[in-house]
Design an enzyme around this catalytic site. Sequence first.
Site, PDB file in Angstrom:
ATOM      1  N   HIS A   1       0.851  -1.191   0.000  1.00  0.00           N
ATOM      2  CA  HIS A   1       0.000   0.000   0.000  1.00  0.00           C
ATOM      3  C   HIS A   1       0.882   1.234   0.000  1.00  0.00           C
ATOM      4  CE1 HIS A   1      -3.018   2.943   1.355  1.00  0.00           C
ATOM      5  NE2 HIS A   1      -3.913   2.083   0.924  1.00  0.00           N
TER       6      HIS A   1
ATOM      7  N   ASP B   1      -8.016  -4.624  -0.071  1.00  0.00           N
ATOM      8  CA  ASP B   1      -8.574  -5.224  -1.277  1.00  0.00           C
ATOM      9  C   ASP B   1      -8.407  -6.733  -1.312  1.00  0.00           C
ATOM     10  OD1 ASP B   1      -9.235  -2.681  -2.567  1.00  0.00           O
ATOM     11  OD2 ASP B   1      -7.086  -2.390  -2.707  1.00  0.00           O
TER      12      ASP B   1
END
Length: 432
Positions: free
Chosen positions: A308, A366
């Site tokens: 991320h 996700d």
Amino acid sequence: MSETNSVRLSGPGGIEAELPVHDGTLGPRVMDVRRLYAQTGMFTYDPGFTSTASCRSGITYIDGDAGILLYRGYRIEELAEKSDFLETAYLILFGELPNGAQRLKFIHDITYHTMLHEQVQFLFRGFRRDAHPMALMIAVVGALSAFYHEDLDVEDPHHRMIATYRMIAKMPTIAAWAYKYSIGQPFVYPRNDLGYAENFIHMMFATPCEEYRVDPVLAKALDRIFILHADHEQNASTSTVRLVGSTGASPYAAIAAGIASLWGPAHGGANEAVVLMLDEIGTVDRIPEFLARAKDRNDPFRLMGFGHRVYKNYDPRAAVLKQSADQVLATLGQKHNPKLEIAKELEKIALEDEYFQERKLFPNVDFYSGIILEAMGIPTKMFTAIFALARTVGWMAQWNEMMLDPEQKIGRPRQLYVGPGERPFVPLEERP
């Protein structure tokens, strides 16, 4: 935010500047560069704004190194366990958790704004049936300013409040209708006796032919997904909403722009990419092969759902969704769901692998959300639409905060120009 001291900069040619330093409640100290150009004649160069604070905000805080996400000071894990989406929305919008009366009134006000103007149906019917739901959402949300023109006075606090409630209330209806239109089924109207997540599921899957009951476990799981996606600091789509809003544009135009930004596969489309990756891997025994491919610089394969931009630790949202995935799949009789088994084994192997440890590539939000949504029968094309639905709360809170900020200015980044210098115009007959 308080100005505690200043920092003195010096450069070649005797260039000097003294710039204020600010302390926030949490996070790194911030050097205020607004007077840098006036003092030195120079700008800063920061592609992607990775080291630039574009605003002051009291809504969301991320500590990427520690894996912490706070909404108004509350940990995301605690909100996901003890709160619900509309209560969390109230917190994000107004800064404090509601008392009993405030909570009931907020739920009532959102619930009674869920209907769309009947003429919006004709707007949907102007699109191809196979249009992506995000394309429809961008168009419909942008068009709301034509239906609610009285909300265009963005300087009026009452108008801003009405626009905020309308956006949060109507987004599930818009998203569900985009899905219904794509499969050729009649639109299902919202029901005031259902909760926020329940209503969305009902509008997605009910038909006029028979009664449809929403499973409370699935509604709770989707409600959690909404909470986890409600806001995330100054990400690309939120920054887009603020940038468009800084011009004084309609909030509907700003949110439509935010949806467009979220649509990108590097932002909101990642959970769809995770499901496609798990499909490609196929079975648990092929995981080592794909991990090897992920490490090969010459192989285009990428391990989706890991790493991320902000988090250099385990994304706290992923931990919550991993638990939700087990609950949802057990409820649906899918305890041995192949995708979940691949995902868990992939996570286990990757977290023990030096390559991923050194690069701080941990599962992100996700990684598990797509598995849950697919198990619920929601098609992959709708994943990003659901992300946009949830993030609308954060977008509207950030837009309202920007409108109240006395330091707010129209967004106008600078550049490092590398094109040709000034040159004379060459007549056509003299050009080579």
